[in-house]
Motif scaffolding. Structure first.
Motif, short mmCIF file in Angstrom:
data_model
loop_
_atom_site.label_atom_id
_atom_site.label_comp_id
_atom_site.label_asym_id
_atom_site.label_seq_id
_atom_site.Cartn_x
_atom_site.Cartn_y
_atom_site.Cartn_z
N THR A 196 0.87 -1.17 0.00
CA THR A 196 0.00 0.00 0.00
C THR A 196 0.91 1.22 0.00
O THR A 196 1.66 1.43 0.96
CB THR A 196 -0.91 0.02 1.25
OG1 THR A 196 -1.72 -1.17 1.25
CG2 THR A 196 -1.81 1.24 1.25
N ILE A 197 0.90 1.97 -1.11
CA ILE A 197 1.85 3.07 -1.27
C ILE A 197 1.09 4.39 -1.39
O ILE A 197 0.24 4.55 -2.28
CB ILE A 197 2.74 2.86 -2.52
CG1 ILE A 197 3.53 1.55 -2.39
CG2 ILE A 197 3.69 4.03 -2.71
CD1 ILE A 197 4.37 1.20 -3.60
N LEU A 198 1.39 5.31 -0.49
CA LEU A 198 0.85 6.66 -0.57
C LEU A 198 1.89 7.56 -1.23
O LEU A 198 3.09 7.42 -0.98
CB LEU A 198 0.50 7.20 0.82
CG LEU A 198 -0.50 6.39 1.64
CD1 LEU A 198 -0.90 7.15 2.91
CD2 LEU A 198 -1.75 6.03 0.85
N ASP A 199 1.43 8.46 -2.06
CA ASP A 199 2.34 9.34 -2.80
C ASP A 199 2.50 10.67 -2.08
O ASP A 199 1.51 11.32 -1.72
CB ASP A 199 1.81 9.61 -4.22
CG ASP A 199 2.08 8.44 -5.15
OD1 ASP A 199 3.23 7.98 -5.17
OD2 ASP A 199 1.15 8.01 -5.84
N GLY A 200 3.77 11.06 -1.87
CA GLY A 200 4.05 12.39 -1.33
C GLY A 200 4.62 12.36 0.08
O GLY A 200 4.05 11.70 0.96
N PHE A 201 5.72 13.06 0.28
CA PHE A 201 6.37 13.13 1.59
C PHE A 201 5.40 13.58 2.68
O PHE A 201 5.46 13.09 3.82
CB PHE A 201 7.56 14.10 1.49
CG PHE A 201 8.30 14.30 2.77
CD1 PHE A 201 9.19 13.34 3.24
CD2 PHE A 201 8.14 15.47 3.52
CE1 PHE A 201 9.88 13.52 4.43
CE2 PHE A 201 8.83 15.67 4.71
CZ PHE A 201 9.71 14.68 5.16
N GLU A 202 4.49 14.47 2.33
CA GLU A 202 3.55 15.01 3.32
C GLU A 202 2.56 13.97 3.83
O GLU A 202 1.87 14.19 4.84
CB GLU A 202 2.78 16.20 2.72
CG GLU A 202 1.74 15.86 1.67
CD GLU A 202 2.32 15.54 0.29
OE1 GLU A 202 1.52 15.20 -0.60
OE2 GLU A 202 3.55 15.65 0.11
N LYS A 203 2.50 12.80 3.17
CA LYS A 203 1.56 11.75 3.57
C LYS A 203 2.11 10.84 4.67
O LYS A 203 1.42 9.92 5.12
CB LYS A 203 1.18 10.91 2.35
CG LYS A 203 0.40 11.64 1.28
CD LYS A 203 -0.99 12.01 1.76
CE LYS A 203 -1.82 12.67 0.68
NZ LYS A 203 -2.08 11.79 -0.47
N LEU A 204 3.35 11.07 5.09
CA LEU A 204 3.96 10.17 6.07
C LEU A 204 3.15 10.03 7.36
O LEU A 204 2.89 8.91 7.81
CB LEU A 204 5.39 10.60 6.38
CG LEU A 204 6.47 9.97 5.49
CD1 LEU A 204 7.80 10.72 5.64
CD2 LEU A 204 6.65 8.50 5.84
#
Length: 332
Positions: free
Chosen positions: A304-312
């Motif tokens: 499951t991969i979320l895109d974007g550093f801000e999504k950490l």
């Protein structure tokens, strides 16, 4: 050079919230001899990190308030003053949550992205895969015809554990938190039975029906009431592998559960906790075997991969509400 980093703003009380994280700017130091400048490609979030948010002694030091969080990262070398690493190399390391970082080249592992995708080195060829490999094979020692139960079966470790147990000839029963996950585990990962613990009316009855010959091996990623139910079904000489206790990570007071040690005694069962770093000297052999199984199509994997550093922060919080199927990652 100015970068963005994510720091621990405050220590959680109970469940972590977005307010426990803070984005801030920082200046990177100039490169020194032996160091490299890195740009992260994938950043891992893992349940064990919840324990590091507490100011408590454990097997790894706690995160510091107002300092960056850190975890497993696959990164590309941008600039190098290390003889061992060149710009363009892809490496694995324990690194801070930052848009770029400076690191000691000796503390990084160069990885081969021709062997497997870069993200796999944070999953099936990384800590989760190694955890499944050593916990099951070294402690669980599964034998053909035995029954193994896995809690947290749709997580990064559970998916691999079940498949290795099937390779060893076991009947594999999983516990997961949705019908979608249960169907995925049966169709794509070879689980014989999967119980949705959130909707079952009687967990013990369903487990007993799924394990008519009892339980020989239990790989525990969760703890809590699920483990209480599984332990009631263990066979003589059962092996219980304590890998995670995510049901308890946000507890503010210890829970009082069934006292099951008499059952461990009368069944001559083994119960053992472990941390994957216990096996660090044997990592190469496990990675080689896991890579062979992946290449041969004997092990499948889900991310499951979320895109974007801000999504950490969102990705991390999602671990505790079951938003992930397999390994949870952030692509930077």
């Amino acid at each position: 050079m100015e970068v963005t980093q994510i720091v621990l703003a405050s220590r959680p009380k109970g469940n972590p919230t977005p307010e426990n994280f803070r984005f801030e700017k920082a200046e990177l130091p100039a490169l020194q001899e032996g160091q490299v400048l890195l740009k992260p490609l994938y950043i891992s979030v893992d349940p064990y990190m919840r324990g590091r948010m507490n100011d408590a002694k454990s097997y790894t030091p706690p995160f510091q308030v107002d300092a960056p969080l850190e975890g497993g990262v696959v990164a590309k070398v941008v600039e190098s003053k290390s003889e061992a690493l060149q710009p363009g190399d892809v490496v694995l390391g324990a690194l801070p949550w930052a848009t770029q970082t400076v690191a000691d080249g000796k503390k990084l592992q160069k990885i081969d992205t021709n062997l497997a995708p870069a993200s796999y080195y944070l999953g099936i060829l990384g800590m989760p895969g190694l955890t499944a490999f050593f916990g099951l094979l070294d402690i669980g020692q599964p034998k053909e015809g035995e029954t193994m139960v896995v809690s947290g079966a749709a997580g990064a470790v559970g998916m691999v554990v079940g498949q290795i147990a099937k390779l060893k000839g076991c009947r594999v029963v999983g516990l997961a938190g949705s019908d979608e996950k249960a169907e995925l585990l049966k169709k794509e990962f070879g689980y014989d039975e999967v119980i949705n613990y959130k909707t079952t009316q009687n967990l013990r009855a369903e487990l007993k029906a799924a394990c008519p010959n009892g339980v020989d091996v239990y790989f525990d990623n969760v703890g809590g009431e699920i483990t209480d139910a599984v332990i009631s079904l263990i066979n003589f000489h059962a092996r219980l592998i304590i890998c995670g206790q995510i049901a308890h990570y946000n507890d503010q007071q210890p829970q009082l559960g069934p006292r099951f040690l008499p059952l461990i005694l009368t069944r001559s069962a083994l119960i053992k906790g472990f941390i994957v770093s216990n096996y660090h000297t044997r990592f190469p052999e496990a990675m080689q075997q896991l890579a062979i199984w992946v290449k041969e199509g004997k092990l499948h994997y889900k991310e499951t991969i979320l895109d974007g550093f801000e999504k950490l922060p969102d990705a991390f919080l999602g671990l505790f509400t079951g938003q992930n199927q397999g390994k949870m990652l952030v692509k930077v």
